[in-house]
Scaffold this motif. Structure first.
Motif, PDB file in Angstrom:
ATOM      1  N   SER A   1      36.216 -52.819  56.039  1.00  0.00           N
ATOM      2  CA  SER A   1      36.557 -53.500  54.783  1.00  0.00           C
ATOM      3  C   SER A   1      37.996 -53.984  54.760  1.00  0.00           C
ATOM      4  CB  SER A   1      36.298 -52.570  53.594  1.00  0.00           C
ATOM      5  OG  SER A   1      37.096 -51.404  53.682  1.00  0.00           O
ATOM      6  N   TRP A   2      38.845 -53.386  55.598  1.00  0.00           N
ATOM      7  CA  TRP A   2      40.252 -53.759  55.660  1.00  0.00           C
ATOM      8  C   TRP A   2      40.491 -55.071  56.397  1.00  0.00           C
ATOM      9  CZ3 TRP A   2      41.599 -54.136  60.780  1.00  0.00           C
ATOM     10  CH2 TRP A   2      40.770 -53.450  61.688  1.00  0.00           C
ATOM     11  N   ALA A   3      39.542 -55.477  57.230  1.00  0.00           N
ATOM     12  CA  ALA A   3      39.786 -56.591  58.149  1.00  0.00           C
ATOM     13  C   ALA A   3      40.022 -57.934  57.467  1.00  0.00           C
ATOM     14  CB  ALA A   3      38.653 -56.681  59.168  1.00  0.00           C
ATOM     15  N   PRO A   4      39.205 -58.345  56.473  1.00  0.00           N
ATOM     16  CA  PRO A   4      39.464 -59.659  55.856  1.00  0.00           C
ATOM     17  C   PRO A   4      40.856 -59.786  55.263  1.00  0.00           C
ATOM     18  CG  PRO A   4      37.252 -58.914  55.311  1.00  0.00           C
ATOM     19  CD  PRO A   4      37.944 -57.758  55.974  1.00  0.00           C
ATOM     20  N   GLU A   5      41.312 -58.752  54.561  1.00  0.00           N
ATOM     21  CA  GLU A   5      42.654 -58.815  53.976  1.00  0.00           C
ATOM     22  C   GLU A   5      43.728 -58.881  55.058  1.00  0.00           C
ATOM     23  OE1 GLU A   5      45.826 -58.880  51.286  1.00  0.00           O
ATOM     24  OE2 GLU A   5      43.695 -59.366  51.055  1.00  0.00           O
ATOM     25  N   LEU A   6      43.532 -58.129  56.152  1.00  0.00           N
ATOM     26  CA  LEU A   6      44.505 -58.191  57.241  1.00  0.00           C
ATOM     27  C   LEU A   6      44.549 -59.589  57.850  1.00  0.00           C
ATOM     28  CD1 LEU A   6      46.510 -56.977  59.233  1.00  0.00           C
ATOM     29  CD2 LEU A   6      44.559 -56.226  60.623  1.00  0.00           C
ATOM     30  N   LEU A   7      43.404 -60.201  58.062  1.00  0.00           N
ATOM     31  CA  LEU A   7      43.386 -61.549  58.628  1.00  0.00           C
ATOM     32  C   LEU A   7      44.158 -62.515  57.738  1.00  0.00           C
ATOM     33  CD1 LEU A   7      39.665 -61.766  59.832  1.00  0.00           C
ATOM     34  CD2 LEU A   7      41.697 -61.227  61.187  1.00  0.00           C
ATOM     35  N   HIS A   8      43.980 -62.385  56.432  1.00  0.00           N
ATOM     36  CA  HIS A   8      44.713 -63.238  55.489  1.00  0.00           C
ATOM     37  C   HIS A   8      46.219 -62.992  55.600  1.00  0.00           C
ATOM     38  CE1 HIS A   8      45.977 -65.165  51.761  1.00  0.00           C
ATOM     39  NE2 HIS A   8      46.547 -64.014  51.414  1.00  0.00           N
ATOM     40  N   ARG A   9      46.620 -61.739  55.662  1.00  0.00           N
ATOM     41  CA  ARG A   9      48.055 -61.424  55.724  1.00  0.00           C
ATOM     42  C   ARG A   9      48.676 -61.900  57.029  1.00  0.00           C
ATOM     43  NH1 ARG A   9      49.217 -55.511  52.977  1.00  0.00           N
ATOM     44  NH2 ARG A   9      48.122 -55.886  51.009  1.00  0.00           N
ATOM     45  N   LEU A  10      47.933 -61.781  58.118  1.00  0.00           N
ATOM     46  CA  LEU A  10      48.465 -62.237  59.406  1.00  0.00           C
ATOM     47  C   LEU A  10      48.711 -63.741  59.391  1.00  0.00           C
ATOM     48  CD1 LEU A  10      46.279 -60.166  61.897  1.00  0.00           C
ATOM     49  CD2 LEU A  10      48.754 -59.968  61.573  1.00  0.00           C
ATOM     50  N   ASP A  11      47.743 -64.489  58.894  1.00  0.00           N
ATOM     51  CA  ASP A  11      47.915 -65.941  58.864  1.00  0.00           C
ATOM     52  C   ASP A  11      48.994 -66.357  57.876  1.00  0.00           C
ATOM     53  OD1 ASP A  11      46.012 -66.256  60.814  1.00  0.00           O
ATOM     54  OD2 ASP A  11      44.387 -66.758  59.432  1.00  0.00           O
ATOM     55  N   ASP A  12      49.130 -65.610  56.782  1.00  0.00           N
ATOM     56  CA  ASP A  12      50.198 -65.895  55.838  1.00  0.00           C
ATOM     57  C   ASP A  12      51.559 -65.646  56.484  1.00  0.00           C
ATOM     58  OD1 ASP A  12      51.082 -66.475  53.038  1.00  0.00           O
ATOM     59  OD2 ASP A  12      51.867 -64.437  53.190  1.00  0.00           O
ATOM     60  N   ALA A  13      51.657 -64.581  57.286  1.00  0.00           N
ATOM     61  CA  ALA A  13      52.912 -64.296  57.986  1.00  0.00           C
ATOM     62  C   ALA A  13      53.251 -65.406  58.966  1.00  0.00           C
ATOM     63  CB  ALA A  13      52.813 -62.962  58.716  1.00  0.00           C
ATOM     64  N   ALA A  14      52.223 -65.961  59.619  1.00  0.00           N
ATOM     65  CA  ALA A  14      52.469 -67.065  60.555  1.00  0.00           C
ATOM     66  C   ALA A  14      52.972 -68.298  59.831  1.00  0.00           C
ATOM     67  CB  ALA A  14      51.179 -67.390  61.306  1.00  0.00           C
ATOM     68  N   ASN A  15      52.404 -68.574  58.658  1.00  0.00           N
ATOM     69  CA  ASN A  15      52.853 -69.733  57.886  1.00  0.00           C
ATOM     70  C   ASN A  15      54.309 -69.602  57.467  1.00  0.00           C
ATOM     71  OD1 ASN A  15      50.353 -70.997  57.989  1.00  0.00           O
ATOM     72  ND2 ASN A  15      49.618 -70.033  56.096  1.00  0.00           N
ATOM     73  N   ARG A  16      54.750 -68.379  57.225  1.00  0.00           N
ATOM     74  CA  ARG A  16      56.115 -68.148  56.769  1.00  0.00           C
ATOM     75  C   ARG A  16      57.109 -67.976  57.927  1.00  0.00           C
ATOM     76  NH1 ARG A  16      55.861 -66.798  51.247  1.00  0.00           N
ATOM     77  NH2 ARG A  16      53.717 -66.492  50.503  1.00  0.00           N
ATOM     78  N   ASN A  17      56.562 -67.906  59.134  1.00  0.00           N
ATOM     79  CA  ASN A  17      57.409 -67.752  60.324  1.00  0.00           C
ATOM     80  C   ASN A  17      56.958 -68.726  61.411  1.00  0.00           C
ATOM     81  OD1 ASN A  17      59.063 -65.006  59.869  1.00  0.00           O
ATOM     82  ND2 ASN A  17      56.985 -64.752  59.032  1.00  0.00           N
TER      83      ASN A  17
ATOM     84  N   GLU B   1      28.143 -48.014  55.102  1.00  0.00           N
ATOM     85  CA  GLU B   1      28.123 -48.448  53.708  1.00  0.00           C
ATOM     86  C   GLU B   1      28.913 -49.741  53.469  1.00  0.00           C
ATOM     87  OE1 GLU B   1      31.388 -45.142  53.798  1.00  0.00           O
ATOM     88  OE2 GLU B   1      29.531 -45.666  54.869  1.00  0.00           O
ATOM     89  N   ASP B   2      29.540 -50.301  54.492  1.00  0.00           N
ATOM     90  CA  ASP B   2      30.255 -51.570  54.340  1.00  0.00           C
ATOM     91  C   ASP B   2      29.283 -52.724  54.087  1.00  0.00           C
ATOM     92  OD1 ASP B   2      32.761 -50.479  54.678  1.00  0.00           O
ATOM     93  OD2 ASP B   2      32.918 -50.979  56.800  1.00  0.00           O
ATOM     94  N   ASP B   3      29.770 -53.752  53.424  1.00  0.00           N
ATOM     95  CA  ASP B   3      28.975 -54.956  53.151  1.00  0.00           C
ATOM     96  C   ASP B   3      29.165 -55.924  54.317  1.00  0.00           C
ATOM     97  OD1 ASP B   3      27.881 -57.354  52.259  1.00  0.00           O
ATOM     98  OD2 ASP B   3      28.588 -57.103  50.201  1.00  0.00           O
ATOM     99  N   ILE B   4      28.232 -55.913  55.252  1.00  0.00           N
ATOM    100  CA  ILE B   4      28.363 -56.720  56.463  1.00  0.00           C
ATOM    101  C   ILE B   4      28.357 -58.207  56.138  1.00  0.00           C
ATOM    102  CG2 ILE B   4      27.401 -57.203  58.741  1.00  0.00           C
ATOM    103  CD1 ILE B   4      28.462 -54.364  58.406  1.00  0.00           C
ATOM    104  N   ASP B   5      27.491 -58.619  55.222  1.00  0.00           N
ATOM    105  CA  ASP B   5      27.436 -60.039  54.858  1.00  0.00           C
ATOM    106  C   ASP B   5      28.789 -60.516  54.328  1.00  0.00           C
ATOM    107  OD1 ASP B   5      24.787 -59.980  55.568  1.00  0.00           O
ATOM    108  OD2 ASP B   5      24.037 -59.807  53.515  1.00  0.00           O
ATOM    109  N   HIS B   6      29.430 -59.687  53.522  1.00  0.00           N
ATOM    110  CA  HIS B   6      30.747 -60.042  52.983  1.00  0.00           C
ATOM    111  C   HIS B   6      31.781 -60.159  54.109  1.00  0.00           C
ATOM    112  CE1 HIS B   6      34.186 -60.060  50.197  1.00  0.00           C
ATOM    113  NE2 HIS B   6      34.749 -59.194  51.028  1.00  0.00           N
ATOM    114  N   LEU B   7      31.744 -59.222  55.033  1.00  0.00           N
ATOM    115  CA  LEU B   7      32.699 -59.259  56.140  1.00  0.00           C
ATOM    116  C   LEU B   7      32.572 -60.546  56.938  1.00  0.00           C
ATOM    117  CD1 LEU B   7      32.295 -55.593  57.457  1.00  0.00           C
ATOM    118  CD2 LEU B   7      34.215 -56.502  56.143  1.00  0.00           C
ATOM    119  N   VAL B   8      31.324 -60.888  57.268  1.00  0.00           N
ATOM    120  CA  VAL B   8      31.086 -62.070  58.097  1.00  0.00           C
ATOM    121  C   VAL B   8      31.493 -63.340  57.360  1.00  0.00           C
ATOM    122  CG1 VAL B   8      29.288 -63.441  59.221  1.00  0.00           C
ATOM    123  CG2 VAL B   8      29.274 -60.947  59.436  1.00  0.00           C
TER     124      VAL B   8
END
Length: 403
Positions: A300-316, A339-346
């Motif tokens: 469940s942590w992965a989507p938010e991390l992907l967003h933060r990584l790309d945001d960091a790239a935009n700022r650097n 119990e994770d929502d696989i459809d949401h992750l994908v």
């Protein structure tokens, strides 16, 4: 790698590759090959208040309430508790009736027989007790080296790094000593290991910490990349207890109880930070073939991390050679919780070809049977994607073939 599994195969013979199974360590797992000269600095058994307890670094280790594992919780005992706790039970009550330790928890031949019944073609095997030991001797690299070398010797003897090409026990590499980490990695690779395990954590040093992606560890990462094996980061004691103690002083983390705030503060924190550091410290630019598998950390942590990584790239601008979320997607495989929502992750950027089935069997917090993961977690995927998650992705990241 081509992996042909037909519908007839799925109906007639074991076909699932479970990326997260466990054993319950025998009592001599850390002592059979122990360096006796370590004495209290290593791992020892003792009678404490009439109970057999494990001493790690001279202190009673409370990570596992009953380290002899007899009796032990039934597989999937906490299934309903994780599904929303409909009966509003405390976790100690949700464990239910304990049972004697089963032969398949400690004997590899018995385990293979059970795997046939469960429909498992193969599985990775991770520690139960072992993931809570490194943190207890984090201030003593020499002891840590000795303790885990002894543990890995036991592991190969009792389970095998590649037993019958179906059971793949994963050796544990502590990172306190960079030279030892590379040396032990070479030794277990030569012994047949197809993956190795480390914890999601910065590395303790005298007076502080350092990133495991500091170039001082490049001999380790370079060897892992050259060997073509994934480095697994299985959940355990990750050292983040210090964050909780800023808010709730006192009290150690155990496998039986976490305060409500502890779960909120630490849930997914260590694994997200670890992979953020891997990308931001550019270990994949130095070692383009390096691969990781995040195990029993959920997804469940992965989507938010992907967003933060790309945001960091935009700022650097110019810091990263490519879009960081793409880098993550190339190099990191993940076992979601059942119990994770696989459809949401994908739908939020997590690649299907990077997801792995990990049941956590026979632990209480996993599924009752490994195949339950198919119906509980993967039912929204196509048949071809289910095959990928439940088998093909595992073979690809491990770079192996099985019957």
């Amino acid at each position: 790698m081509t992996d042909q599994v037909t519908e007839t195969d799925q109906a007639s013979k074991p076909w699932i590759f479970d990326f997260d199974n466990h054993y319950y360590e025998s009592e001599d797992a850390f002592t059979r090959h122990a360096d006796r000269s370590l004495r209290y600095r290593g791992v020892r058994w003792a009678e404490v208040d009439g109970r057999r307890r494990l001493l790690v670094g001279g202190t009673v280790n409370s990570y596992i309430a009953n380290p002899v594992f007899d009796p032990v919780a039934k597989p999937g005992a906490l299934f309903d508790w994780y599904r929303g706790n409909p009966h509003q039970q405390l976790i100690k009550d949700a464990f239910g009736e304990l049972e004697p330790v089963r032969p398949e928890y400690r004997d590899r031949k018995a385990r293979l027989a059970v795997m046939d019944e469960q429909g498992l073609a193969a599985t990775l095997l991770f520690p139960t007790l072992g993931v809570g030991v490194e943190d207890a001797i984090r201030a003593d690299p020499e002891a840590s080296n000795s303790v885990f070398r002894a543990f890995n010797l036991w592991l190969d003897e009792d389970w095998g790094f590649r037993y019958e090409n179906r059971l793949f026990a994963v050796p544990y590499i502590p990172m306190l000593d960079p030279e030892f980490a590379a040396r032990e990695l070479r030794r277990v690779l030569d012994a047949g290991a197809v993956a190795v395990n480390m914890r999601n954590a910065p590395v303790p040093t005298p007076g502080g910490h350092r990133s495991p992606f500091d170039p001082v560890y490049d001999a380790f990462w370079g060897l892992a990349a050259e060997a073509g094996i994934p480095v697994a980061t299985h959940a355990g004691l990750d050292g983040y207890d210090v964050l909780v103690k800023m808010w709730e002083p006192g009290g150690e983390e155990t496998s039986l109880f976490r305060s409500p705030l502890r779960g909120i503060v630490t849930k997914s924190r260590a694994v997200s930070d670890f992979y953020a550091a891997a990308v931001c410290h550019r270990v994949f630019e130095r070692f383009p073939t390096l691969r990781f598998a995040s195990v029993e950390n959920g997804a469940s942590w992965a989507p938010e991390l992907l967003h933060r990584l790309d945001d960091a790239a935009n700022r650097n601008p110019g810091y990263f050679k490519e879009k960081p979320s793409d880098t993550f997607g190339k190099h990191v495989w993940i076992t979601p919780f059942w119990e994770d929502d696989i459809d949401h992750l994908v739908s939020h950027g997590v690649r299907v070809d990077r997801l792995l089935l990990g049941s956590d069997w026979p632990h209480a917090e996993g599924t009752r049977e490994p195949a339950d993961f198919l119906t509980e977690s993967l039912s929204g995927l196509s048949e071809s994607d289910i095959l990928r998650v439940a088998r093909t992705n595992a073979l690809e990241v491990l770079n192996i073939s099985i019957d």
